[in-house]
Design a protein around this motif. Structure first.
Motif, PDB file in Angstrom:
ATOM      1  N   PRO A  16      23.640 -25.377 -61.109  1.00  0.00           N
ATOM      2  CA  PRO A  16      23.205 -26.640 -60.524  1.00  0.00           C
ATOM      3  C   PRO A  16      21.768 -26.546 -60.027  1.00  0.00           C
ATOM      4  N   SER A  17      21.054 -27.633 -60.175  1.00  0.00           N
ATOM      5  CA  SER A  17      19.660 -27.647 -59.740  1.00  0.00           C
ATOM      6  C   SER A  17      19.562 -27.460 -58.231  1.00  0.00           C
ATOM      7  N   GLY A  18      18.655 -26.564 -57.821  1.00  0.00           N
ATOM      8  CA  GLY A  18      18.472 -26.324 -56.394  1.00  0.00           C
ATOM      9  C   GLY A  18      17.261 -27.046 -55.832  1.00  0.00           C
ATOM     10  N   CYS A  19      16.709 -27.977 -56.627  1.00  0.00           N
ATOM     11  CA  CYS A  19      15.524 -28.717 -56.177  1.00  0.00           C
ATOM     12  C   CYS A  19      15.874 -29.608 -54.992  1.00  0.00           C
ATOM     13  N   ARG A  20      14.981 -29.642 -54.046  1.00  0.00           N
ATOM     14  CA  ARG A  20      15.219 -30.442 -52.847  1.00  0.00           C
ATOM     15  C   ARG A  20      14.758 -31.880 -53.031  1.00  0.00           C
ATOM     16  N   HIS A  21      15.604 -32.782 -52.619  1.00  0.00           N
ATOM     17  CA  HIS A  21      15.264 -34.201 -52.615  1.00  0.00           C
ATOM     18  C   HIS A  21      14.322 -34.461 -51.439  1.00  0.00           C
ATOM     19  N   TRP A  22      13.501 -35.504 -51.557  1.00  0.00           N
ATOM     20  CA  TRP A  22      12.545 -35.777 -50.478  1.00  0.00           C
ATOM     21  C   TRP A  22      13.238 -36.011 -49.144  1.00  0.00           C
ATOM     22  N   SER A  23      14.485 -36.510 -49.175  1.00  0.00           N
ATOM     23  CA  SER A  23      15.214 -36.792 -47.928  1.00  0.00           C
ATOM     24  C   SER A  23      15.556 -35.519 -47.160  1.00  0.00           C
ATOM     25  N   PHE A  24      15.497 -34.374 -47.849  1.00  0.00           N
ATOM     26  CA  PHE A  24      15.799 -33.099 -47.180  1.00  0.00           C
ATOM     27  C   PHE A  24      14.856 -32.870 -46.004  1.00  0.00           C
ATOM     28  N   TYR A  25      13.592 -33.181 -46.175  1.00  0.00           N
ATOM     29  CA  TYR A  25      12.580 -32.799 -45.194  1.00  0.00           C
ATOM     30  C   TYR A  25      12.669 -33.569 -43.876  1.00  0.00           C
ATOM     31  N   PRO A  26      12.783 -34.906 -43.878  1.00  0.00           N
ATOM     32  CA  PRO A  26      12.966 -35.583 -42.573  1.00  0.00           C
ATOM     33  C   PRO A  26      14.268 -35.192 -41.880  1.00  0.00           C
ATOM     34  N   ALA A  27      15.329 -34.981 -42.674  1.00  0.00           N
ATOM     35  CA  ALA A  27      16.595 -34.566 -42.073  1.00  0.00           C
ATOM     36  C   ALA A  27      16.467 -33.163 -41.474  1.00  0.00           C
ATOM     37  N   PHE A  28      15.775 -32.288 -42.183  1.00  0.00           N
ATOM     38  CA  PHE A  28      15.578 -30.932 -41.673  1.00  0.00           C
ATOM     39  C   PHE A  28      14.753 -30.955 -40.386  1.00  0.00           C
ATOM     40  N   LEU A  29      13.710 -31.778 -40.355  1.00  0.00           N
ATOM     41  CA  LEU A  29      12.884 -31.873 -39.151  1.00  0.00           C
ATOM     42  C   LEU A  29      13.687 -32.436 -37.980  1.00  0.00           C
ATOM     43  N   PHE A  30      14.579 -33.375 -38.259  1.00  0.00           N
ATOM     44  CA  PHE A  30      15.425 -33.924 -37.198  1.00  0.00           C
ATOM     45  C   PHE A  30      16.366 -32.855 -36.646  1.00  0.00           C
ATOM     46  N   ALA A  31      17.010 -32.106 -37.542  1.00  0.00           N
ATOM     47  CA  ALA A  31      17.893 -31.023 -37.098  1.00  0.00           C
ATOM     48  C   ALA A  31      17.100 -29.963 -36.345  1.00  0.00           C
ATOM     49  N   LEU A  32      15.893 -29.675 -36.827  1.00  0.00           N
ATOM     50  CA  LEU A  32      15.042 -28.679 -36.167  1.00  0.00           C
ATOM     51  C   LEU A  32      14.649 -29.132 -34.767  1.00  0.00           C
ATOM     52  N   SER A  33      14.418 -30.434 -34.591  1.00  0.00           N
ATOM     53  CA  SER A  33      14.043 -30.953 -33.273  1.00  0.00           C
ATOM     54  C   SER A  33      15.169 -30.781 -32.260  1.00  0.00           C
ATOM     55  N   ILE A  34      16.412 -30.758 -32.741  1.00  0.00           N
ATOM     56  CA  ILE A  34      17.547 -30.499 -31.852  1.00  0.00           C
ATOM     57  C   ILE A  34      17.678 -29.003 -31.588  1.00  0.00           C
ATOM     58  N   TRP A  35      17.585 -28.210 -32.647  1.00  0.00           N
ATOM     59  CA  TRP A  35      17.723 -26.760 -32.516  1.00  0.00           C
ATOM     60  C   TRP A  35      16.644 -26.175 -31.621  1.00  0.00           C
ATOM     61  N   VAL A  36      15.433 -26.713 -31.685  1.00  0.00           N
ATOM     62  CA  VAL A  36      14.298 -26.124 -30.965  1.00  0.00           C
ATOM     63  C   VAL A  36      14.399 -26.318 -29.459  1.00  0.00           C
ATOM     64  N   ILE A  37      15.325 -27.132 -28.993  1.00  0.00           N
ATOM     65  CA  ILE A  37      15.500 -27.328 -27.546  1.00  0.00           C
ATOM     66  C   ILE A  37      15.789 -25.998 -26.856  1.00  0.00           C
ATOM     67  N   THR A  38      16.604 -25.151 -27.505  1.00  0.00           N
ATOM     68  CA  THR A  38      16.963 -23.866 -26.893  1.00  0.00           C
ATOM     69  C   THR A  38      15.765 -22.939 -26.741  1.00  0.00           C
ATOM     70  N   PRO A  39      14.988 -22.645 -27.808  1.00  0.00           N
ATOM     71  CA  PRO A  39      13.820 -21.776 -27.605  1.00  0.00           C
ATOM     72  C   PRO A  39      12.783 -22.373 -26.659  1.00  0.00           C
ATOM     73  N   CYS A  40      12.639 -23.688 -26.659  1.00  0.00           N
ATOM     74  CA  CYS A  40      11.705 -24.322 -25.721  1.00  0.00           C
ATOM     75  C   CYS A  40      12.182 -24.137 -24.275  1.00  0.00           C
ATOM     76  N   SER A  41      13.484 -24.187 -24.077  1.00  0.00           N
ATOM     77  CA  SER A  41      14.032 -23.971 -22.735  1.00  0.00           C
ATOM     78  C   SER A  41      13.757 -22.546 -22.267  1.00  0.00           C
ATOM     79  N   TRP A  42      13.968 -21.591 -23.158  1.00  0.00           N
ATOM     80  CA  TRP A  42      13.667 -20.197 -22.821  1.00  0.00           C
ATOM     81  C   TRP A  42      12.188 -20.026 -22.489  1.00  0.00           C
ATOM     82  N   ALA A  43      11.328 -20.653 -23.269  1.00  0.00           N
ATOM     83  CA  ALA A  43       9.880 -20.523 -23.034  1.00  0.00           C
ATOM     84  C   ALA A  43       9.491 -21.126 -21.691  1.00  0.00           C
TER      85      ALA A  43
END
Length: 532
Positions: A16-43
């Motif tokens: 199966p093709s592993g090429c990323r659809h353009w929608s991957f990137y905004p969704a990834f950034l949204f998930a990253l914005s939630i995940w990054v709360i923890t390292p920002c809290s530590w900092a």
């Protein structure tokens, strides 16, 4: 023949093709914005304590500091739980055993064959590699191997996969001679039906998915996400109680919501049959709120009881004692059957003592036919399958939405939900916000048993009657292989009861206002027509 075999081999090299659809990137950034709360809290905590600025914190920083401390401490707890579960190889479901798996294995190999399947495996000759049944078997094995080329799948990996399917995490060297011979015979049979032999162990190092043995895959998430989900679900529970008279209770460890019409009695089960809704993986009530809201508010369903068992282990309820210790299949079935009987939704079964006391005579309650309607979604279709296989007489009508319980031998559900790298927005959001959560990952990667969760069509009472059985599939489902399930259901004769939306995604049939949801509501209302 040589060119045909070469063609078959080349087809098996395609992944199966592993090429990323353009929608991957905004969704990834949204998930990253939630995940990054923890390292920002530590900092923030580290900066405050190392610079000695704590006493000078004012305004928003003074409010953020205790939150950052809480997030930092929670991340340590979350990491501890994740590491503990990741290194665990405990399989919580008992092995299915050799006789059961041989029967299941033989039946799977029959699929797609025109000629009768010989009773004795020794009599089977090698199938031509270019025939569709051979391609289908190779496709199944390649899916379990992560869609790698057939030529890279070593024989030892397939042997380990068979051992896992039959015995759990049992090494080959402790099996009896008879058991070892049976495993080797099944391995050879698989090669015959595939039309191709597996690669030599010395030349390949590939592996095959063994869901409950492989290291668990989890991603960190902040306390605020769990808190938001927990508080919202608690508020929704209160709102349902206020707006629709829904009550919350527990039976034998099984929590549930119940909307019971004031005048309903078990004697009305025929004219006002109860509805059992089995939800799937996600965030609990918040995920199904619009669905529940429309079902509770529908006037044609107002006279019918609605029961919704809650499953904390797949609802991100991290403070619940069942979050990492879900009820087993047996415990769930016993609790659910007892609850249905207690509420009068199904005929009460006589205990052995009662049967002995009555001289073996069947009570009137057991003669009455159950009128229970079951509506299940995604992972909830597995509980639906358990119920049908254990108590088929208790279910009168069944509606499966995005059913993951069919064709589980093909491995698509396991691969897509756990192993596949996300390539679009839906896959990113499903992986981070659902699949990689601790409780859900623990449920799927340590408690999932595909052989026990598998449902065959003939195990569904009156499956060919669209009034009694409905199936909803979305062609763009990122978790299950809707096309294969559609072909399977069509092959056994399902026509009017099968609703296939070529553009539908996982869960879209439950979106209020969608065509699929309207059809589900119409199907639920069928038994109530003319009663109002």
């Amino acid at each position: 023949m040589g060119s045909a075999v070469l063609k078959a081999r080349l087809e098996d090299e395609v992944a199966p093709s592993g090429c990323r659809h353009w929608s991957f990137y905004p969704a990834f950034l949204f998930a990253l914005s939630i995940w990054v709360i923890t390292p920002c809290s530590w900092a923030f905590v580290a900066w405050t304590l190392t610079t000695g600025n704590f006493s000078s914190l004012t305004g928003i920083k003074l409010l953020l500091f205790p939150w950052a401390v809480a997030e930092s401490l929670f991340s340590v707890y979350h990491l501890y739980l994740s590491r503990r579960l990741s290194v665990s190889t405990t399989i919580h479901n008992p092995p299915v055993g050799l006789p059961f798996f041989v029967e299941l294995f033989t039946r799977i190999l029959k699929l797609g064959l025109i000629a009768p399947f010989p009773h004795k495996p020794k009599r089977i000759s090698q199938i031509i590699p270019t025939l569709p049944p051979a391609k289908a078997i190779r496709s199944i094995i390649r899916t379990w191997a992560g869609h790698v080329p057939w030529s890279t799948i070593p024989r030892s990996a397939v042997r380990n996969w068979l051992l896992w399917c039959i015995y759990g995490n049992t090494p080959m060297d402790i099996l009896t001679a008879e058991e070892s011979a049976q495993v080797e015979e099944m391995l050879g049979l698989l090669e015959l039906r595939a039309g191709e032999k597996f690669a030599d162990d010395a030349t390949c190092t590939g592996t095959i998915m063994r869901l409950t043995v492989d290291p668990m895959k989890t991603w960190g998430r902040p306390l605020v996400l769990y808190s938001t989900i927990g508080i919202t679900n608690a508020c929704l529970r209160k709102w349902y109680a206020f707006q629709y008279g829904v009550t919350f209770d527990v039976h034998a460890g099984l929590e549930y919501l119940l909307r019971m019409p004031p005048s309903w009695t078990p004697s009305q089960a025929i004219t006002h049959p109860p509805i059992l809704f089995l939800h799937g993986l996600g965030a609990g009530l918040i995920q199904y709120h619009m669905t529940f809201k429309h079902i509770f508010a529908d006037p044609t369903l107002a006279s019918r009881p609605i029961l919704i068992p809650l499953q904390p282990h797949i609802s991100q309820d991290i403070l619940h004692h069942q979050h990492l210790n879900p009820l087993s299949r047996v415990e769930t079935l016993q609790a659910l059957e007892g609850l249905l009987s207690k509420l009068g939704f199904v005929p009460r079964r006589m205990s052995e003592n009662e049967k002995a006391a009555s001289g073996g005579k069947v009570g009137a309650g057991e003669v009455m036919k159950s009128q229970l309607t079951v509506l299940s979604h995604s992972n909830g279709t597995i509980v639906h399958a358990w119920l049908l296989k254990a108590y088929p007489d208790l279910v009168n009508r069944s509606c499966f939405v995005d059913p993951v319980t069919f064709c589980l031998w093909e491995g698509d559900v396991c691969y897509n939900f756990v192993y596949k790298s996300p390539t679009n927005a839906m896959e990113v959001l499903a992986r981070y916000f659902v699949g990689s959560e601790l409780g859900i990952a623990n449920s799927i990667q340590r408690h999932f048993d595909w052989t026990s969760n598998l449902l065959w069509f003939e195990e569904i009472p009156n499956g060919l009657d669209p009034h009694r059985a409905m199936f909803f599939l979305g062609g763009k489902d990122a978790i299950l292989n809707a096309q294969n399930i559609r072909r399977y259901l069509s092959s056994v004769g399902v026509e009017k009861g099968l609703k296939y939306d070529a553009n539908g995604h996982h869960g879209s049939a439950l979106f209020a206002g969608a065509q699929g949801f309207n059809e589900i509501m119409q199907w639920l209302q069928e038994e109530c027509e003319g009663e109002q």
